[in-house]
Every structure is written in structure tokens, then in C-alpha cells.
Design an enzyme around this catalytic site. Structure first.
Site, PDB file in Angstrom:
ATOM      1  N   ARG A 131      49.923 -10.605  42.405  1.00 33.78           N
ATOM      2  CA  ARG A 131      49.503 -11.112  43.508  1.00 33.78           C
ATOM      3  C   ARG A 131      47.905 -11.386  43.560  1.00 33.78           C
ATOM      4  NH1 ARG A 131      46.039  -7.949  44.444  1.00 33.78           N
ATOM      5  NH2 ARG A 131      45.848  -6.000  45.580  1.00 33.78           N
ATOM      6  N   ASP A 297      47.931  -1.070  50.558  1.00 35.25           N
ATOM      7  CA  ASP A 297      48.041  -0.847  51.893  1.00 35.25           C
ATOM      8  C   ASP A 297      49.109   0.257  52.197  1.00 35.25           C
ATOM      9  OD1 ASP A 297      45.981  -2.603  51.830  1.00 35.25           O
ATOM     10  OD2 ASP A 297      47.273  -4.127  52.814  1.00 35.25           O
TER      11      ASP A 297
END
Length: 630
Positions: A131, A297
Site C-alpha cells: 500500500r 495502526d
């Protein structure tokens, strides 16, 4: 262990709306982006956002690194308002969406709202399992320290025991970071920081260096660790060595610094003081990896969910890895739904619009609707009547009454006004068990058939009438699974198959209140069909089926009269046949009796005739004799 107080953990970062899509490597090269990297966009990327929304199929997902971490932590804690988030958004629907999604996840959001700048966005570009993030901060970049000075926010800061800030926020408001970090050091609390991206160390190292002495826990990945080492002038890229050097950096408090560096599928490196520990990571199968966006995260969210409860480093790292693995299996940082699996219970009615409490569920923890890895050391002390429980989860206290989501229309970029995006709300209606008719035997009621109708016509009618989407979900909603192994694979891909059979209703509308009304009316209609009675609905569905198959004939006009005459004639013929069937045996007996009587009469006549003939012959013989004698 005493219950975790509200507002225990404060997070501060840039709340962003992720614009997510899948791209080729050539697209990243075209716009100067790298795989597994995160940057702030500049003017040259404005056209990139235009191209994305024009030529690609994009998803809009609530994001922002620290906000994602808090959402994950809340999912595992399963107890609302244990965390608080500070950040800035615009006064628009995207800002409202970010707030609603965070609150729905249990995060106490305290946004600073900018009335003149739109909510920040981030292009989340997926290339295979990699990503690349390109953030346009917009309103997020306008956060000011005075927001923390508000009386209500000061009270929250005083309540908090832990603070988490991302390196991304260093580009926005370093004074606000230093305020929280200084407060944490002064009152012996715990301040945690994430390096976030290599560019933070490369271009904002001076500001980062001011904060590091106040950091108690430092997070990062291998790339961020390498950039941090280079910025410090350390001649090493070894993650262990960088972690040791980072832990040994000057610190204002006497508390040893904890450094946690992740390395994707490689072991997590943890340094506490001068002690290095490696924690292995369970590797996922290639087909299980959907999207690595948000994995970091999620790791932090899982880690902090245990760390703030004082459960130790090993428990925290294991939970962090578990959370990251769950997120990797989905698109974006999407946490699994914490919804109870209680049959025949609908959430979303006016009676349950705020919070929902179930004594049954309070006695046993929520069972997630997805497969979980085994963590024996975290076995839950609570029993469950369903499948294996979340090993890190606390018992349910309160649950949101309705799952609400929001879906976006066309993206508007530049300075154009934001479109009125529709609200999207959903609710579940669980299919009840059929009633028993005696001796444990269940009556046969086809509830799904009543809801769907022939060729889905009843469901389509409900969808059209209430402007909703109707889906059958849960165990039994998918047929044709040939083996247990195939069923397990299917359940991994479609977690809803682990839930009881239910109807999922999704309503969309620009007006939230109207959206709720449509959803409630559609749900009431579905519930009215889940009644074990044989009513006119079945007749209507049969007529509809006949119409679809071309076998239906309306009961009016000439054809109707012909049908009546045919029916009457058929009835008369049936009566005649029955009459013959009853009359023939009687006639047969009568004829036999008459035949017997005739035979008896003939026999008597024959005897009398023979007797008369004999007498006559005797007379004649007598007369002949008399004549001869004469």
C-alpha cells in the site's frame, strides 16, 4: 483488576477520509509514489485525486492513523469511551461521518471543527499486498493548541493515564504534542509516539528530537527505524541495534523507554531498557492477505488495548499481532462488527435507539462473527453458548443499538462543494425457531420463502416500497457447500455465515431521519412476515407464481363462465357415475330374484302339464278298452 475508567487513553493525530482503490505499479511510478510508504501530497498530486475518482472504482473509508488505532483498541476493549481522540475536521458531511464512525466504535471524539476548510483526505493505493498513502491534510492541518486549553478538554487530559500521538501530527502542531508529553512526564503518566513514516525522520527530525526525550513508548516499523537511524547518524540498519540505540536516547523521566518495532511477517522487536526480546509473528496464507493498509495502526491499537490494562509486554504484543492479522484480512482498517448473536432480536427500533443491554449477553462475552486464532494464555473466564470468543475481549456491558455506515457518492476535489452523500443504515432481523406442535416436533414454516416469495418477488416488492436492500445472511443462507473444509473456507471469506440466519436490511437516504424511518418500516414489514400462521400471503404468492409461469387464468368473463359450466358438468357426471355404481348391484339382485321365480313357475307348470297329460292318456286308454269289450 479494577474496571478501566473512561478517557484512559488519549490519541491525537490527523483525522482523514481514506480514498481507497487498487492500482498498478505504473500508477505509483507516474505520481512518484512508493510501495509501503506514506507522504504528504503537494500540488502535483491534485490531478492524481481527479484521475482516481474519474477513472477508478474507489471506496471512502474513515481513516487517520491514531483514530484507526483507537477504533481497534475500542473493538478489543468492547467498552465505550475508554479512549479519546483529538484532531481537526471541516464542517461538512465527511467530518460528520468521521465523528459518527468513531463514536460508533466507542471512541470519544473531541474534534476541533474548521468552518472554512474541508475535511482532510488520504489516497490509499493498493498494489497487490502493498500500500502507498498520499495524504491531503486540509482541515486536519489547521489544528491549534488552544483546542486543548478548553475547560472540557483539560478535564479529559487530567483524567487520562496514557497518551498516543503519531509522527504525522508533528507536521501539524508540535506545541500540542509537547503539551501532552510534558503533562504526562510531570504526572508520571505514559506518553507513546509512533514514527509513522520515513519522511518524518527525514524532514522533521528537529521537531521529532524535541519530543523524543518525553517518549515512554516508541512505535515504528523496519523502514521507519532505518530512517530514524539515518537521521540520528547511526551507522546501522539492523532493527535490533536501532531499537537499542533509540531506547538509550536521553529521557527526562527515570522510567525506562520501551521501543516496539514491527517487521511485517518477521518477529516484533521489543527493547525495554537494554533488554531485547523477539516475538514471532504467525504468518498468514497468501490468499488470506487482502490489504496491508492499516495493519500498523491495528497493531498499535491491539497493543495499547492490553498495555493500558497493565497486562504486560507479551500480552500486548500478541494482541497487537492478532489485531493486525484481522485487519489484513479485510479492505482498509475495518474492524469486525461487535454485534451480539441473539436470535430474533432487532436493533434499530425507537425503543433501542441509544444503548442496548442484555442480561443474557452480559453473562457471556460477545462471540465475533469471524474465525479467531488460538491464544491459550488468554483463555476467557466467561462461558459462551456460541463459538470461540475473542481472547482479548472484556464482557459486554452496552452495545450500540444500530450499526450505521455511510457510503459516498462521487468524490469532489479541489475547491468544489461537497456532494450531499447519502446516509446508509443497516439492521438485522433474526429468523426465529419454528414453533413446536407437540412431542418436540417442530412445525414446518418456510420463513425465508415468505420473505423472498416466488423468484424473489416479495423481497423485491419490499425493497421498492421502502427503498432498502434486503439480503439473507447467516448460517444456512448459502447452499451447495459440498464438504466441511469448503464450509470452513467459505466462513473465513464470509464471516456472516457464523451468525444465526437473519435478514440484513440496508437503507440509504440523504436525510438521516428519513433513512431511519425507511429502515424501521422495512424491518416492521419483515417482522410481520415472521409469524407462524397460514394466511392470505401464501395464496398471493401462489397466484404470483402462476402469473410468472403463464399458468394463471383470471376468474372473470367468458373463460370464468366456461370454467363454471365445465365444473357443473363434471359434477353431474360424477353424480351419475356414483348413481350407477349404487344402482347396478340392486338391479342385479332383482333380476336374479325374478329369474329364480320364473324358473320356479316353469317347473310347477311342467309338473302340472305332465300330470294333466297322464290323466288324459289314462282316460283315452280306458275308452279304447271299453270299445273293444263292446
Amino acid at each position: 483488576m479494577s474496571p478501566l475508567p473512561e478517557n484512559t487513553l488519549i490519541g491525537m493525530c490527523n483525522p482523514l477520509l481514506d480514498i481507497q482503490t487498487t492500482v498498478e505499479k505504473s500508477f505509483l511510478d507516474k505520481w512518484g509514489l512508493k510501495e509501503n510508504d506514506a507522504i504528504l501530497c503537494d500540488d502535483k498530486h491534485n490531478d492524481m485525486f481527479t484521475e482516481l475518482t474519474r477513472d477508478f472504482s474507489v471506496e471512502y473509508i474513515p481513516g487517520g492513523a491514531a483514530q484507526n488505532s483507537l477504533r481497534v483498541a475500542q473493538w478489543i476493549l468492547n467498552n465505550p469511551n475508554r479512549t479519546v481522540f483529538f484532531g481537526a475536521v471541516g464542517k461538512d458531511q465527511y467530518g460528520e461521518l468521521l465523528a459518527s464512525k468513531a463514536k460508533e466504535a466507542g471512541v470519544n471524539v473531541q474534534y476541533q471543527v474548521n468552518e472554512t476548510v474541508k475535511t482532510g483526505t488520504c489516497a490509499a493505493l493498493i498494489n497487490g499486498t502493498h500500500r502507498s498513502l498520499c495524504a491531503h491534510l486540509a482541515a486536519a492541518n489547521t489544528f491549534t493548541q488552544d483546542h486543548l486549553q478548553k475547560e472540557e478538554n483539560q478535564k479529559i487530559i487530567e483524567q487520562a493515564k496514557y497518551f498516543y500521538v503519531t509522527g504525522f501530527f508533528i507536521t501539524v502542531c508540535p506545541p500540542a504534542i509537547l503539551q501532552l508529553a510534558s503533562h504526562s512526564a510531570e504526572f508520571n503518566k505514559t506518553f507513546t509516539l509512533n514514527l509513522s513514516a520515513p519522511f518524518i525522520s527525514q524532514f522533521f527530525f528537529d521537531k521529532l528530537s524535541e519530543i523524543i526525550p518525553l517518549v515512554d513508548v516508541l512505535f515504528g516499523n523496519e523502514d521507519e527505524a532505518a530512517a530514524f537511524a539515518k537521521a540520528n547518524g547511526w551507522e546501522t540498519t539492523c532493527v535490533k541495534e536501532v531499537a537499542l540505540k533509540a531506547a538509550a536516547l536521553p529521557k527526562k523521566s527515570s522510567k525506562p523507554r520501551l521501543v516496539v518495532f514491527t517487521q511485517g511477517p518477521e518477529p516484533v522487536i521489543v527493547v525495554e531498557g537494554d533488554k531485547v526480546t523477539e516475538f514471532p509473528v504467525t504468518r498468514l496464507e497468501k490468499e488470506e492477505i487482502v490489504d496491508t493498509n492499516g495493519a500498523g495502526d491495528a497493531f498499535v491499537g491491539g497493543f495499547l488495548s492490553q498495555f493500558i490494562q497493565g497486562k504486560g509486554i507479551e500480552a500486548s504484543v500478541t494482541c497487537g499481532s492478532y489485531a493486525a492479522q484481522e485487519i489484513i484480512k479485510k479492505h482498509g482498517c475495518t474492524v469486525p462488527s461487535n454485534e451480539p448473536t441473539k436470535p430474533m432480536n432487532r436493533y434499530g427500533s425507537e425503543d433501542h435507539k441509544n444503548l442496548f443491554y442484555s442480561p443474557q449477553l452480559a453473562a457471556s462475552p460477545f462471540t465475533p462473527t469471524y474465525s479467531l486464532p488460538s491464544f491459550p494464555q488468554f483463555s476467557t473466564p466467561y462461558s459462551s453458548s456460541f463459538s470461540k470468543s475473542n481472547p482479548f475481549e472484556t464482557p459486554i456491558k452496552h452495545l450500540k443499538s444500530r450499526t450505521s455506515q455511510q457510503k459516498f457518492g462521487d468524490w469532489t476535489n479541489g475547491n468544489s462543494s461537497i456532494d450531499q452523500s447519502p446516509y446508509v443504515l443497516q439492521t438485522k432481523i433474526y429468523i426465529p425457531e419454528p414453533p413446536k406442535k407437540g412431542f418436540g416436533e417442530k412445525e414446518k414454516y418456510n420463513y425465508i420463502g415468505r420473505i423472498l416469495g416466488p423468484s424473489g418477488s416479495t423481497a423485491q416488492m419490499i425493497e421498492n416500497q421502502f427503498n432498502v436492500t434486503l439480503l439473507i445472511r447467516g448460517a444456512g443462507s448459502v447452499r451447495g457447500l459440498k464438504s466441511e473444509e469448503e464450509e470452513k473456507k467459505r466462513k473465513k471469506k464470509e464471516p456472516h455465515l457464523n451468525e444465526p440466519l437473519h435478514v440484513l436490511l440496508i437503507a440509504r437516504h440523504n436525510n438521516k431521519k428519513k433513512c431511519e424511518e425507511l429502515l424501521d418500516k422495512a424491518a416492521e414489514k419483515i417482522e410481520s412476515l415472521l409469524v407462524p400462521v397460514h394466511d392470505d400471503l401464501k395464496k398471493e404468492q401462489l397466484v404470483r407464481h402462476a402469473i410468472m409461469t403463464g399458468t394463471y387464468e383470471p376468474r372473470t368473463g367468458k373463460k370464468f363462465m366456461e370454467k363454471i359450466l365445465v365444473t357443473i358438468s363434471t359434477g353431474a357426471a360424477s353424480i351419475a357415475v356414483l348413481a350407477v355404481l349404487f344402482t347396478v348391484p340392486f338391479l342385479y339382485n332383482t333380476i336374479n330374484e325374478v329369474h329364480d321365480q320364473v324358473l320356479d313357475g316353469v317347473s310347477v307348470f311342467r309338473v302340472e302339464t305332465d300330470s294333466a297329460w297322464t290323466e288324459m292318456m289314462d282316460i283315452q286308454i280306458t275308452q279304447v278298452i271299453i270299445r273293444l269289450n263292446l
